[in-house]
Design a protein around this motif. Structure first.
Motif, PDB file in Angstrom:
ATOM      1  N   SER A 296       0.818  -1.219   0.000  1.00  0.00           N
ATOM      2  CA  SER A 296       0.000   0.000   0.000  1.00  0.00           C
ATOM      3  C   SER A 296       0.848   1.264   0.000  1.00  0.00           C
ATOM      4  O   SER A 296       0.426   2.300  -0.525  1.00  0.00           O
ATOM      5  N   THR A 299       1.647   1.872  -3.528  1.00  0.00           N
ATOM      6  CA  THR A 299       0.386   2.208  -4.193  1.00  0.00           C
ATOM      7  C   THR A 299       0.034   3.660  -3.925  1.00  0.00           C
ATOM      8  O   THR A 299      -0.394   4.401  -4.815  1.00  0.00           O
ATOM      9  N   HIS A 303      -0.628   6.555  -6.863  1.00  0.00           N
ATOM     10  CA  HIS A 303      -2.034   6.688  -7.235  1.00  0.00           C
ATOM     11  C   HIS A 303      -2.402   8.113  -7.643  1.00  0.00           C
ATOM     12  O   HIS A 303      -3.169   8.315  -8.586  1.00  0.00           O
ATOM     13  N   THR A 330      -1.584   0.017  -8.269  1.00  0.00           N
ATOM     14  CA  THR A 330      -1.268  -1.282  -7.673  1.00  0.00           C
ATOM     15  C   THR A 330      -0.242  -2.033  -8.512  1.00  0.00           C
ATOM     16  O   THR A 330       0.672  -2.669  -7.968  1.00  0.00           O
TER      17      THR A 330
END
Length: 675
Positions: A296, A299, A303, A330
């Motif tokens: 994460s 990510t 993003h 991702t």
């Protein structure tokens, strides 16, 4: 059966929480309307960080009797810095390809602040409004959260060592409680004094990290015994509260949502730690969920720039954008984890070089900030990536449909369908007023592009009962310091009268509530030679446009509550649609492709709007090209284009309802009395 915290080993459910937080943030950033409270997912990241790093520190101190600071900092550097460094340089390279240099110039400081983990303070200084709609945000904006975390990681172990000098664990609890309360006080203060600081400031956000740390110390100091049903109720109750807070329908202030969100996060984490066998923990511990939580961090790095770049080229809804952003970010995160992060973190050889690892990592960030980022972002080159079609013939190939051309079109009338040109001075203010209503006062300023909108705004003024004034001179940019030398000497003189000193003398007398500015884009090609600064300075076209835009907005902001900058209206330029209509057998042969190439002028407006709270931008092309990306030359029996650079004023007025909706969506009309 009772449940108590007995093990501080790795809990996969906490990685599952990271996954949940990450994709909620994507929904927030893509502006999915029903979940715009999901920015509190950042609270979950902060609480987890404070909780987990505290357990790491205390576990080492309990095992060895000391805290190895060199090892602690080296692990943080190896965990966070490589991925961030690659992401920041990569984002810079991407924006070199898709953004004009003027927009990129403002990003240099953002990238440098991100590399040095002070981005949050940079954005406070710039006073960016995180919640303002239709604002072009920096691709590095999301690094504000990472900056706060890194600042916490630098100071926190030193605070723990200081508090640990007392053998009583209660002293550590009291110390962290004081930090938490002080930060809550800062949040309460800044919420009214400066909401931007309240959102970005380390002092105002620290309570979320320290609350997680405080809970970790408290659970270790006073082990909690709860029936399993009680632990599950705490976790599920926290999750329910968190979910409710994510929904936009729940109205409350940003600070209150943050306080309740932090409480909900603490409940979730505590409940999961007290009973790791509950259904919620098992759901969060599923292998795919845990994996997504483990990546994460990367990510998160990718993003936001992915959303911005896609927004330049795609016209899709928020949910579709969220799905695309999630997939792209991702995928990049998985590659980063496999190729970069895991090799660096698992390299046993680096374990021997603790302080040196930290020093090298910091040195790499500094070098990238000083050398790499400016070299990339300040490079003078136009965007290399652009989408869109190149000519009218594409319309036929794409099976576009245009309304039939009306019979007996008065082409002379179409050519004269230009709108109203009017300006005024201090001694004849009434000349500026096109319609006097009982509501707010709107002032339209600009050149022929503003002129072609006068009939539309006049009809809107009558419908919505607001006063409309204008300061319009064809060929005359709305920015005070810019002179169009392509105009005739007489036109230039008229432009000088309508701009030089006008914002200082006439604008305060008119005292508008909202100023709308619109102009033909003069940002490339011939305009390098034909657009000059009135003060004689030679800054180059791009810097001149940006400076003139900022300076004029500063003057407007002193008088008007809001300013709305109309982005470039798409025009064919390469051919004249009406010439085509008079000779073509089928209007479909004259379809105009709506280019999605980034116009520098729009980038200037968006960049300035990001710095000025009262400035907004609007793209009216969806109203003027309802069948986009191919624009019909005839709509509802009306000729759309006057020439290759202007729409007919009648057609613009015909689209007034759609234009009004687009303006409303910007938020510029919010809180303006009478609109």
């Amino acid at each position: 059966m009772a449940s108590r915290t007995t093990s501080w080993a790795y809990r996969p459910s906490l990685d599952g929480l990271r996954m949940l937080a990450m994709y909620l943030i994507i929904l927030f950033h893509t502006q999915v309307p029903w979940i715009q409270g999901s920015f509190i997912a950042v609270n979950l990241f902060f609480v987890l960080s404070g909780y987990l790093v505290t357990n790491v520190v205390l576990t080492e101190m309990e095992r060895t009797g000391r805290l190895d600071l060199g090892r602690f900092y080296a692990r943080r550097v190896r965990r966070l810095l490589p991925a961030a460094l690659v992401a920041i340089v990569g984002i810079s390279l991407v924006f070199l390809l898709v953004a004009p240099v003027v927009r990129r110039l403002g990003l240099v400081g953002d990238a440098q602040g991100s590399l040095l983990y002070v981005a949050n303070w940079r954005f406070i200084a710039q006073a960016n409004d995180y919640f303002a709609p239709n604002v072009d945000k920096s691709p590095f904006l999301h690094f504000w959260t990472l900056s706060i975390e890194e600042q916490f990681y630098v100071v926190f172990p030193l605070l723990i060592l200081l508090l640990a000098r007392s053998s009583r664990r209660g002293v550590m609890v009291a110390g962290l409680a004081v930090v938490t309360v002080a930060s809550i006080g800062a949040q309460v203060y800044w919420a009214t004094a400066d909401p931007i600081h309240a959102y970005y400031g380390t002092d105002a956000r620290l309570y979320q990290l320290s609350a997680g740390a405080l809970m970790a110390v408290a659970l270790r100091t006073w082990p909690v015994r709860l029936p399993r049903v009680g632990a599950r109720a705490v976790a599920v109750g926290g999750m329910a509260l968190f979910a409710v807070l994510c929904f936009s329908a729940v109205a409350m202030s940003q600070s209150n949502r943050g306080f309740l969100g932090t409480a909900a996060c603490l409940m979730i984490v505590a409940g999961l730690m007290l009973d790791e066998d509950q259904p919620l923990a098992k759901a969060l511990s599923l292998r795919p969920v845990v994996y997504l939580g483990q990546i994460s961090y990367s990510t998160y790095l990718w993003h936001w720039p992915a959303i911005l770049v896609m927004g330049m080229f795609l016209d899709v809804g928020p949910v579709t954008m969220a799905a695309l952003a999630a997939v792209i970010a991702t995928g990049l995160a998985a590659a980063s984890a496999e190729l970069l992060e895991q090799p660096v973190r698992s390299a046993k050889r680096l374990n021997r070089f603790r302080w040196r690892v930290s020093a090298v990592g910091v040195a790499c960030s500094v070098l990238a900030a000083v050398l790499v980022v400016p070299t990339v972002l300040e490079r003078e080159q136009p965007p290399a990536v652009a989408s869109g079609t190149g000519g009218a013939a594409v319309g036929k190939l794409a099976a576009a449909h245009s309304d039939p051309l009306p019979k007996d079109v008065d082409w002379d009338r179409v050519d004269r369908d230009r709108g109203t040109e009017q300006t005024c001075q201090v001694d004849d203010l009434d000349r500026c007023v096109l319609h006097e209503g009982s509501g707010a006062h709107v002032l339209l300023v600009g050149d022929s592009h503003a002129r072609m909108m006068t009939a539309m705004f006049e009809q809107l003024a009558k419908k919505h009962d607001f006063t409309l004034s204008t300061n319009i001179v064809s060929g005359c940019p709305w920015q005070e310091n810019l002179r169009n030398t392509q105009s005739s000497p007489k036109r230039q003189e008229r432009c000088d009268e309508a701009r030089t000193g006008w914002y200082d003398t006439v604008l305060p007398r008119l005292d508008p509530d909202l100023v709308v500015v619109a102009t033909l884009p003069r940002d490339h090609g011939k305009w390098h030679q034909r657009l000059e600064n009135r003060d004689g300075s030679d800054l180059g076209l791009e810097r001149s446009l940006l400076r003139a835009t900022r300076d004029t907005l500063d003057k407007i902001e002193k008088v008007a509550d809001r300013t709305l900058m109309v982005q470039s209206v798409a025009t064919p330029r390469s051919f004249v649609p009406n010439d085509c209509l008079t000779s073509a057998k089928d209007p479909d042969d004259c379809v105009v492709p709506l280019t999605t190439t980034n116009r520098p002028s729009d980038a200037y407006y968006l960049a300035v709007a990001a710095d000025v709270d009262a400035a907004y931008t609007v793209d009216l092309n969806p109203a003027f090209c309802p069948a986009g990306p191919l624009c019909s030359p005839v709509v509802d029996g009306m000729v759309v284009w006057r020439d290759n650079q202007h729409l007919t004023a009648s057609f613009v007025a015909h689209q007034r309802a759609k234009v009004w909706r687009l303006i409303q969506q910007t938020g510029v009309l919010d809180a303006l009395d009478g609109l």
